[in-house]
Enzyme design. Structure first.
Site, short mmCIF file in Angstrom:
data_model
loop_
_atom_site.label_atom_id
_atom_site.label_comp_id
_atom_site.label_asym_id
_atom_site.label_seq_id
_atom_site.Cartn_x
_atom_site.Cartn_y
_atom_site.Cartn_z
N GLU A 1 55.99 -9.00 16.31
CA GLU A 1 57.46 -8.96 16.16
C GLU A 1 57.99 -10.37 16.19
O GLU A 1 57.47 -11.22 16.91
CB GLU A 1 58.03 -8.13 17.31
CG GLU A 1 59.53 -8.09 17.38
CD GLU A 1 60.15 -9.07 18.36
OE1 GLU A 1 61.36 -8.98 18.59
OE2 GLU A 1 59.43 -9.93 18.93
N ARG B 1 65.21 -7.51 13.66
CA ARG B 1 63.93 -8.14 13.94
C ARG B 1 62.94 -7.81 12.83
O ARG B 1 63.08 -6.80 12.13
CB ARG B 1 63.34 -7.65 15.29
CG ARG B 1 64.12 -8.16 16.51
CD ARG B 1 63.93 -9.66 16.67
NE ARG B 1 64.53 -10.22 17.87
CZ ARG B 1 65.74 -10.78 17.93
NH1 ARG B 1 66.50 -10.81 16.86
NH2 ARG B 1 66.19 -11.31 19.06
N CYS C 1 60.18 -17.09 20.09
CA CYS C 1 60.76 -17.20 18.75
C CYS C 1 61.72 -18.37 18.60
O CYS C 1 62.22 -18.62 17.52
CB CYS C 1 61.51 -15.91 18.44
SG CYS C 1 62.73 -15.53 19.69
N ARG D 1 70.41 -5.76 16.58
CA ARG D 1 69.27 -6.64 16.84
C ARG D 1 68.32 -6.53 15.66
O ARG D 1 67.50 -5.61 15.58
CB ARG D 1 68.58 -6.21 18.15
CG ARG D 1 67.53 -7.18 18.66
CD ARG D 1 66.93 -6.66 19.98
NE ARG D 1 66.07 -7.63 20.60
CZ ARG D 1 66.47 -8.59 21.44
NH1 ARG D 1 67.73 -8.67 21.78
NH2 ARG D 1 65.63 -9.45 21.95
C1 SAM Z 1 60.01 -13.07 23.04
S1 SAM Z 1 59.31 -12.85 24.63
C2 SAM Z 1 58.42 -11.35 24.45
C3 SAM Z 1 58.97 -10.22 25.27
C4 SAM Z 1 58.20 -8.93 25.22
N1 SAM Z 1 57.93 -8.48 23.88
C5 SAM Z 1 58.90 -7.83 26.00
O1 SAM Z 1 58.94 -6.72 25.53
O2 SAM Z 1 59.43 -8.11 27.09
C6 SAM Z 1 58.04 -14.06 24.64
C7 SAM Z 1 57.26 -14.12 25.93
O3 SAM Z 1 56.17 -15.02 25.77
C8 SAM Z 1 55.90 -15.59 27.04
N2 SAM Z 1 55.06 -16.78 26.87
C9 SAM Z 1 55.46 -18.04 26.56
N3 SAM Z 1 54.40 -18.88 26.51
C10 SAM Z 1 53.30 -18.12 26.79
C11 SAM Z 1 51.91 -18.41 26.89
N4 SAM Z 1 51.46 -19.64 26.70
N5 SAM Z 1 51.07 -17.40 27.20
C12 SAM Z 1 51.54 -16.15 27.40
N6 SAM Z 1 52.84 -15.81 27.33
C13 SAM Z 1 53.72 -16.78 27.02
C14 SAM Z 1 57.29 -15.87 27.58
O4 SAM Z 1 57.27 -16.04 28.98
C15 SAM Z 1 58.06 -14.62 27.12
O5 SAM Z 1 58.08 -13.64 28.11
#
Ligand code: SAM
Length: 289
Positions: A114, A149, A76, A147
């Site tokens: 989200e 969202r 995000c 938080r």
């Molecule tokens: C906002 S966090 C989401 C966390 C998740 N909803 C949780 O409950 O822990 C975004 C996640 O996207 C992952 N991410 C970033 N680039 C990505 C990609 N190209 N493919 C898959 N995941 C990726 C990051 O490592 C990060 O853990």
């Protein structure tokens, strides 16, 4: 509705899976797309049967069966009102379009996306792509954390969760039971404020603000500096000012204690700041039962 296959994009530490289990939704396969090795380690140690698919950008190679529930919180930073407002040109927020492509390809019965609060124009772009308006939910209703969202979903009839009335004090460990924390009390400058702020350190930049434990915590953040860094600083005792501990952050996300154990403290804070508040997700997913 029978759920067989779940696809969780940007799965992080699988907070969505904790929510599914808490509701008791049964399914056969949980596919996760994630690239952070620490997050994958935590997901696998809690749910060893997670099928990790790697980078979402490679989704065309996945060849998955019919997906019943697609969920994810795309990175995000590009959208965030606390970020630089780089919007859809930021490579991290562009990943949102992978979500859209996967949604259009697999046509799952249900989806949930989200994201953080953002400028109305970006929000409207997302809503146009997904065909639904988001519902804004503050985790503060189900935990001791503020938080806010946005949740876009086609799961019907999502209302606001009931307020459980939890304050930070309710989920903290006693200072005496915590080892090795830095106490900033001696350098705190008290402030009089109607908000939850009781003091500052130095110039009182974002991570150097001190809050009461009689209200909600500030939002856990994956990336932020200052002495309170990712958790904020709190006046936890008469003469104690400290950060929150990883276990306390887990409680703010409604996760079981020690859920993120097994990686460094810095990684735990980051992943918890990135994570979902489980009982908000429970509240939403409950409607697919
Ligand atoms: C906002 S966090 C989401 C966390 C998740 N909803 C949780 O409950 O822990 C975004 C996640 O996207 C992952 N991410 C970033 N680039 C990505 C990609 N190209 N493919 C898959 N995941 C990726 C990051 O490592 C990060 O853990």
């Amino acid at each position: 509705m029978k759920i067989t296959n779940i696809l969780s994009l940007f799965d992080g530490i699988s907070c969505g899976r904790v929510a599914l289990d808490r509701i008791g939704i049964e399914y056969e396969n949980y596919y996760a797309s994630e690239i952070d090795k620490y997050a994958i380690k935590i997901a696998q140690s809690n749910f060893p049967d997670t099928i990790q698919l790697g980078d979402v950008k490679n989704w065309k190679e996945w060849n998955l069966p019919q997906i019943d529930l697609l969920m994810g919180g795309s990175p995000c930073q590009g959208f965030s009102i606390t970020g630089k407002q780089l919007n859809f040109e930021d490579p991290r927020s562009k990943l949102f379009f992978e979500f859209v492509d996967i949604l259009n390809y697999y046509k799952p019965k249900y989806f949930l996306l989200e994201n953080v609060r953002m400028k109305q124009e970006y929000q409207d772009i997302i809503s146009n792509y997904l065909g639904v308006q988001p519902i804004k939910i503050n985790s503060a209703l189900v935990s001791a954390q503020n938080r806010n969202r946005l949740y876009w979903t086609n799961i019907p009839n999502i209302s606001q969760p009931l307020d459980k009335g939890i304050i930070l004090k309710d989920v903290l460990d006693g200072d005496e039971s915590i080892e090795n924390f830095i106490n900033y009390f001696d350098i705190m400058k008290p402030v009089n404020s109607k908000s939850n702020r009781v003091g500052i350190i130095g110039k009182g930049g974002q991570g150097d603000r001190i809050y009461t434990t009689d209200k909600k915590s500030v939002t856990l953040m994956a990336e932020s500096g200052g002495r309170g860094a990712k958790t904020g600083l709190y006046l936890t005792g008469e003469k104690t000012v400290r950060m929150l501990m990883p276990n306390e952050c887990e409680r703010l996300q409604n996760l079981p204690d020690n859920y993120t154990e097994g990686v460094s403290k810095a990684q735990r804070y980051k992943m918890l700041g990135n994570g979902w508040t489980v009982d908000v997700i429970t509240h939403i997913l409950n409607n697919i039962k």
